[in-house]
Design an enzyme around this catalytic site. Structure first.
Site, mmCIF file in Angstrom:
data_model
loop_
_atom_site.group_PDB
_atom_site.id
_atom_site.type_symbol
_atom_site.label_atom_id
_atom_site.label_comp_id
_atom_site.label_asym_id
_atom_site.label_seq_id
_atom_site.Cartn_x
_atom_site.Cartn_y
_atom_site.Cartn_z
ATOM 1 N N SER A 19 -36.021 -15.288 25.844
ATOM 2 C CA SER A 19 -34.796 -16.020 26.165
ATOM 3 C C SER A 19 -34.984 -17.539 26.176
ATOM 4 C CB SER A 19 -34.247 -15.561 27.517
ATOM 5 O OG SER A 19 -35.237 -15.622 28.520
ATOM 6 N N ASP A 58 -34.458 -20.055 39.072
ATOM 7 C CA ASP A 58 -34.895 -20.105 37.678
ATOM 8 C C ASP A 58 -35.596 -21.428 37.395
ATOM 9 O OD1 ASP A 58 -35.274 -20.022 34.969
ATOM 10 O OD2 ASP A 58 -33.218 -19.478 34.461
ATOM 11 N N HIS A 111 -36.234 -21.279 32.476
ATOM 12 C CA HIS A 111 -35.266 -21.730 31.463
ATOM 13 C C HIS A 111 -34.863 -23.178 31.747
ATOM 14 C CE1 HIS A 111 -34.930 -17.290 31.565
ATOM 15 N NE2 HIS A 111 -34.864 -17.436 30.251
#
Length: 447
Positions: free
Chosen positions: A159, A404, A407
């Site tokens: 991702s 997170d 990312h």
């Protein structure tokens, strides 16, 4: 050791103290030189900023001129008469950024849409990468699309690779939005086409790069236990990429998850699987074998004539705890290069990539394959402020997402990866021109 003064032509001795001092200094410098060369020799051919961490005064000329693999060089010409390593530098303020917003670009993944979900600061969007010794232009979308007219680009990985693809779509949105031309409704395998430029960009989901499957949806860390078939191609992408002109391959973060390793259809070990009588070989064993197999797959494709770009590991920035133990990333500005260093797991992942890349590039060259290195590691390491943290969802939502720190917010630091990409594409144009000139020169000489 006895040191004798140098004699003048007349046979008389002159200036013995000064000469003795000079000889002593010369011997000392020689001993130091012979001592440090073996220390630096294993690093020759690796990116310059790794040497910066080891030596206060590295020699970029020595490093790159001694590199056995010319394709590993990250020194890229920015303009006429100017050349530097675009991947080594610092972040500097950029008041002109950002070049798109979460309201002007629909391609931002919800979990990276930091401004939508209430991130209170905005300075993380207002920096640009300044290489040591030159300027790196911000991506010009019209120029990018003209360069890739009639071509295709595939992102292969997890991702974070999708994160970069969505950044690219947003950066290009000032000129044109693509249309969805995906062959499937599966969001893990997307294709977009810029019709005006006949340019296709695709994304292939392969978090482990090799054939894999979930063995237990719970596992020792409650994040799943996976079977990794380390010597088998992941045909979901290896059977699809021959048509592409550019391939950007990346990966890393999924290897932290517990995994069972298979080779030749037999269990050979695992990473934190906690299965009786199965040896823990660590995540690094699986990581190296996975990249080796992925590169072997690319080199085995007879009809693939494109350029393979390895995008290097982007370190996470969890502080005050592991990712699943309350770790977070709350900093609001970049590090300077002297404030942090690549070490531990991050260094190991990075070095494995570089080593396997060099092997693949050497083998691929025999078959006419082309490899390039997009070294995003240092630029990413210096940006602890660029992650979503808890701003990937509404604060009141009942979700089980961790903070997170893997990312990247969009807009954000990851946009610079596409600045790197454009500069590399420009360099490919220079290479092609030089090759045509060389080929023409050879034809003239052999007539």
């Amino acid at each position: 050791m006895t040191l004798h003064a140098m004699e003048a032509p007349s046979g008389r001795s002159h200036g013995q103290p000064k000469t003795t001092k000079f000889v002593l200094i010369l011997i000392f410098v020689t001993l130091v030189f012979l001592t440090i060369i073996p220390v630096f020799y294993p690093l020759l051919g690796y990116p310059l900023y790794l040497l910066k961490a080891s030596s206060p005064k590295p020699s970029p000329t020595t490093v790159y001129d001694d590199s056995p693999e010319p394709e590993l060089r990250s020194s890229i010409k920015i303009s006429q008469g100017e050349e530097c390593d675009i991947f080594s530098g610092e972040w500097v303020p950029n008041r002109a950024a950002p070049y798109y917003t979460n309201t002007t670009c629909w391609a931002i993944h919800e979990h990276q849409n930091c401004m939508k979900y209430g991130r209170p600061d905005s300075e993380f969007m207002k920096w640009k990468w300044k290489p040591d010794g030159c300027e790196l232009p911000v991506l010009n979308p019209a120029q990018f699309l003209e360069i890739v007219r009639g071509k295709s680009l595939a992102f292969v990985g997890d991702s974070v690779g999708r994160n970069q693809m969505q950044s690219l779509i947003c950066l290009l949105s000032r000129v044109e939005y693509p249309i969805d031309v995906s062959y499937t409704s599966d969001e893990r395998f997307k294709r977009w086409k810029y019709t005006t430029y006949n340019f296709t960009v695709a994304y292939f989901w392969t978090p482990h790069l090799v054939k894999s499957g979930e063995r237990d949806d719970d596992g020792p860390t409650q994040t799943g236990l996976f079977n990794l078939y380390l010597d088998e191609f992941d045909e979901r992408w290896t059977t699809q990429i021959e048509e592409f002109d550019y391939l950007i391959i990346s990966g890393g973060h999924w290897f932290y998850r517990p995994s069972v390793f298979y080779e030749n259809h037999q269990i050979v070990g695992c990473h934190f699987c906690l299965i009786e009588n199965v040896t823990d070989l660590t995540k690094f064993y699986g990581y190296r074998k996975a990249f080796r197999t992925a590169f072997r797959a690319i080199n085995s494709l007879e009809n693939f004539k494109g350029i393979t770009i390895l995008r290097t590991f982007a370190p996470p920035h969890f502080e005050n705890g592991l990712w699943n133990k309350g770790g977070n990333c709350v900093r609001t500005k970049p590090f300077r290069s002297n404030e942090t260093t690549l070490e531990g797991d991050n260094m190991e992942f990075y070095m494995i990539q570089i080593e396997e890349f060099k092997i693949a590039e050497r083998e691929g060259r025999k078959k006419g394959k082309r490899y390039r290195l997009m070294d995003t590691t240092q630029a990413s390491l210096l940006r602890p402020d660029g992650h979503p943290s808890r701003y990937g969802h509404w604060a009141h939502e009942n979700v089980t997402l961790y903070n997170d720190c893997v990312h990247w917010c969009l807009p954000g630091p990851i946009d610079t990866w596409n600045d790197f990409l454009l500069q590399m594409l420009k360099m490919e144009g220079v290479r092609s021109h030089q090759e045509r000139l060389y080929s023409g020169d050879r034809r003239m000489r052999f007539k």
